[in-house]
Design a protein around this motif. Structure first.
Motif, PDB file in Angstrom:
ATOM      1  N   ASP A   1       0.862  -1.194   0.000  1.00  8.94           N
ATOM      2  CA  ASP A   1       0.000   0.000   0.000  1.00  8.94           C
ATOM      3  C   ASP A   1       0.893   1.238   0.000  1.00  8.94           C
ATOM      4  N   ALA A   2       0.863   2.000  -1.105  1.00 11.27           N
ATOM      5  CA  ALA A   2       1.709   3.179  -1.199  1.00 11.27           C
ATOM      6  C   ALA A   2       1.190   4.236  -0.246  1.00 11.27           C
ATOM      7  N   GLY A   3       2.132   4.941   0.342  1.00 12.80           N
ATOM      8  CA  GLY A   3       1.747   6.056   1.194  1.00 12.80           C
ATOM      9  C   GLY A   3       1.550   7.292   0.353  1.00 12.80           C
ATOM     10  N   VAL A   4       1.713   8.449   0.967  1.00 14.91           N
ATOM     11  CA  VAL A   4       1.571   9.716   0.271  1.00 14.91           C
ATOM     12  C   VAL A   4       2.824   9.955  -0.566  1.00 14.91           C
ATOM     13  N   THR A   5       2.641  10.229  -1.828  1.00 11.48           N
ATOM     14  CA  THR A   5       3.783  10.489  -2.695  1.00 11.48           C
ATOM     15  C   THR A   5       3.743  11.915  -3.210  1.00 11.48           C
ATOM     16  N   GLN A   6       4.922  12.544  -3.216  1.00 10.99           N
ATOM     17  CA  GLN A   6       5.043  13.913  -3.679  1.00 10.99           C
ATOM     18  C   GLN A   6       6.117  14.010  -4.763  1.00 10.99           C
ATOM     19  N   SER A   7       5.880  14.930  -5.692  1.00  4.89           N
ATOM     20  CA  SER A   7       6.889  15.173  -6.726  1.00  4.89           C
ATOM     21  C   SER A   7       6.897  16.656  -7.097  1.00  4.89           C
ATOM     22  N   PRO A   8       8.067  17.193  -7.479  1.00  6.64           N
ATOM     23  CA  PRO A   8       9.372  16.531  -7.385  1.00  6.64           C
ATOM     24  C   PRO A   8       9.873  16.538  -5.941  1.00  6.64           C
ATOM     25  N   THR A   9      11.013  15.908  -5.697  1.00  3.97           N
ATOM     26  CA  THR A   9      11.576  15.915  -4.341  1.00  3.97           C
ATOM     27  C   THR A   9      12.350  17.203  -4.078  1.00  3.97           C
ATOM     28  N   HIS A  10      12.986  17.732  -5.096  1.00  4.67           N
ATOM     29  CA  HIS A  10      13.743  18.978  -4.973  1.00  4.67           C
ATOM     30  C   HIS A  10      13.454  19.852  -6.178  1.00  4.67           C
ATOM     31  N   LEU A  11      13.531  21.160  -5.951  1.00  6.01           N
ATOM     32  CA  LEU A  11      13.245  22.117  -7.015  1.00  6.01           C
ATOM     33  C   LEU A  11      14.008  23.396  -6.735  1.00  6.01           C
ATOM     34  N   ILE A  12      14.621  23.950  -7.777  1.00  9.21           N
ATOM     35  CA  ILE A  12      15.292  25.239  -7.639  1.00  9.21           C
ATOM     36  C   ILE A  12      14.655  26.204  -8.633  1.00  9.21           C
ATOM     37  N   LYS A  13      14.207  27.344  -8.125  1.00  8.28           N
ATOM     38  CA  LYS A  13      13.572  28.368  -8.948  1.00  8.28           C
ATOM     39  C   LYS A  13      14.213  29.716  -8.645  1.00  8.28           C
ATOM     40  N   THR A  14      13.933  30.677  -9.510  1.00  8.23           N
ATOM     41  CA  THR A  14      14.381  32.043  -9.250  1.00  8.23           C
ATOM     42  C   THR A  14      13.188  32.925  -8.896  1.00  8.23           C
ATOM     43  N   ARG A  15      13.488  34.036  -8.262  1.00  7.99           N
ATOM     44  CA  ARG A  15      12.433  34.966  -7.836  1.00  7.99           C
ATOM     45  C   ARG A  15      11.537  35.345  -9.020  1.00  7.99           C
ATOM     46  N   GLY A  16      10.259  35.419  -8.764  1.00  2.00           N
ATOM     47  CA  GLY A  16       9.301  35.813  -9.782  1.00  2.00           C
ATOM     48  C   GLY A  16       8.726  34.661 -10.592  1.00  2.00           C
ATOM     49  N   GLN A  17       9.381  33.499 -10.544  1.00  2.00           N
ATOM     50  CA  GLN A  17       8.874  32.357 -11.285  1.00  2.00           C
ATOM     51  C   GLN A  17       7.669  31.743 -10.593  1.00  2.00           C
ATOM     52  N   GLN A  18       7.091  30.777 -11.277  1.00  2.00           N
ATOM     53  CA  GLN A  18       5.943  30.058 -10.758  1.00  2.00           C
ATOM     54  C   GLN A  18       6.315  28.581 -10.614  1.00  2.00           C
ATOM     55  N   VAL A  19       5.688  27.902  -9.641  1.00  2.00           N
ATOM     56  CA  VAL A  19       6.020  26.500  -9.411  1.00  2.00           C
ATOM     57  C   VAL A  19       4.747  25.707  -9.143  1.00  2.00           C
ATOM     58  N   THR A  20       4.768  24.441  -9.560  1.00  2.00           N
ATOM     59  CA  THR A  20       3.657  23.524  -9.287  1.00  2.00           C
ATOM     60  C   THR A  20       4.196  22.272  -8.618  1.00  2.00           C
ATOM     61  N   LEU A  21       3.645  21.940  -7.473  1.00  2.00           N
ATOM     62  CA  LEU A  21       4.019  20.741  -6.737  1.00  2.00           C
ATOM     63  C   LEU A  21       2.849  19.774  -6.754  1.00  2.00           C
ATOM     64  N   ARG A  22       3.155  18.476  -6.768  1.00  2.00           N
ATOM     65  CA  ARG A  22       2.112  17.461  -6.927  1.00  2.00           C
ATOM     66  C   ARG A  22       2.102  16.470  -5.788  1.00  2.00           C
ATOM     67  N   CYS A  23       0.912  15.926  -5.515  1.00  2.00           N
ATOM     68  CA  CYS A  23       0.730  15.025  -4.383  1.00  2.00           C
ATOM     69  C   CYS A  23      -0.315  13.972  -4.724  1.00  2.00           C
ATOM     70  N   SER A  24       0.014  12.720  -4.417  1.00  2.00           N
ATOM     71  CA  SER A  24      -0.963  11.631  -4.498  1.00  2.00           C
ATOM     72  C   SER A  24      -1.222  11.124  -3.090  1.00  2.00           C
TER      73      SER A  24
END
Lengths: 113, 114
Positions: A1-24
């Motif tokens: 039984d899989a637990g909670v999974t998130q992606s990505p594990t690491h992310l590097i962005k610069t100021r002003g950018q936009q980011v999307t994180l995902r979760c199952s």
């Protein structure tokens, strides 16, 4: 039984950018909550989703938005990134009858440069 | 004053010691009380979940809640080096959306040395 999974594990962005994180969520859970954890601090509540709607929101600006899909998975979007948004972003799922009982994923470490 | 206060430590103990971790809170509406363990670079893991005042035991762990004093504790017996982690207390009151949303302490760093 899989637990909670998130992606990505690491992310590097610069100021002003936009980011999307995902979760199952964990199998059988219909509720997803998102938390932000700064270094050396406890997790801070961002918002909670169930039945594809935002049900409760913490003290975070509108730059933080989310979505829940029919399969209960969820996304966290952050617009106009600030240096202060650098943190570990945690997704937690919970069952319908005990929504305060959180099961966390391992998180996404976001670094904003 | 924060709603939930927790000493960040670090707390360093020898293997086999009894560990006591504590939190105080100010919101009398809190009804559910939890303890989480968080290893470095991992998500928190639920250890104990309780509703009422009194003690709840699970293996080497005992959670204690005193609602009259707004004070909760986690005791770890026969501590092991693998118990070295950050321990977060969390407590929840019903929110505007009808769900109980946990509020976390900042965590106490525990180091168990052999």
């Amino acid at each position: 039984d899989a637990g909670v999974t998130q992606s990505p594990t690491h992310l590097i962005k610069t100021r002003g950018q936009q980011v999307t994180l995902r979760c199952s969520p964990k199998s059988g859970h219909d509720t997803v909550s998102w938390y932000q954890q700064a270094l050396g601090q406890g997790p801070q509540f961002i918002f909670q989703y169930y039945e594809e709607e935002e049900r409760q929101r913490g003290n975070f600006p509108d730059r933080f938005s989310g979505h829940q899909f029919p399969n209960y998975s969820s996304e966290l979007n952050v617009n106009a990134l600030l240096l202060g948004d650098s943190a570990l972003y945690l997704c937690a799922s919970s069952p319908r009858d005990i929504r305060e009982k959180l099961f966390f994923g391992s998180g996404t470490q976001l670094s904003v440069l | 004053q924060k709603e939930v206060e927790q000493d960040p430590g670090p707390l360093s103990v020898p293997e086999g010691a009894i560990v006591s971790l504590n939190c105080t809170y100010s919101n009398s509406a809190f009804q559910y009380f939890m303890w989480y363990r968080q290893y470095s670079r991992k998500g928190p893991e639920l250890l104990m979940y309780t509703y009422s005042s009194g003690n709840k035991e699970d293996g080497r762990f005992t959670a204690q809640v005193d609602k009259s004093s707004k004070y909760i504790s986690l005791f770890i017996r026969d501590s092991q080096p693998s118990d070295s982690a950050t321990y977060l207390c969390a407590m929840s009151a019903i929110g505007t959306g009808g769900s109980y949303i946990p509020t976390f302490g900042r965590g106490t760093s525990l180091i168990v040395h052999p």
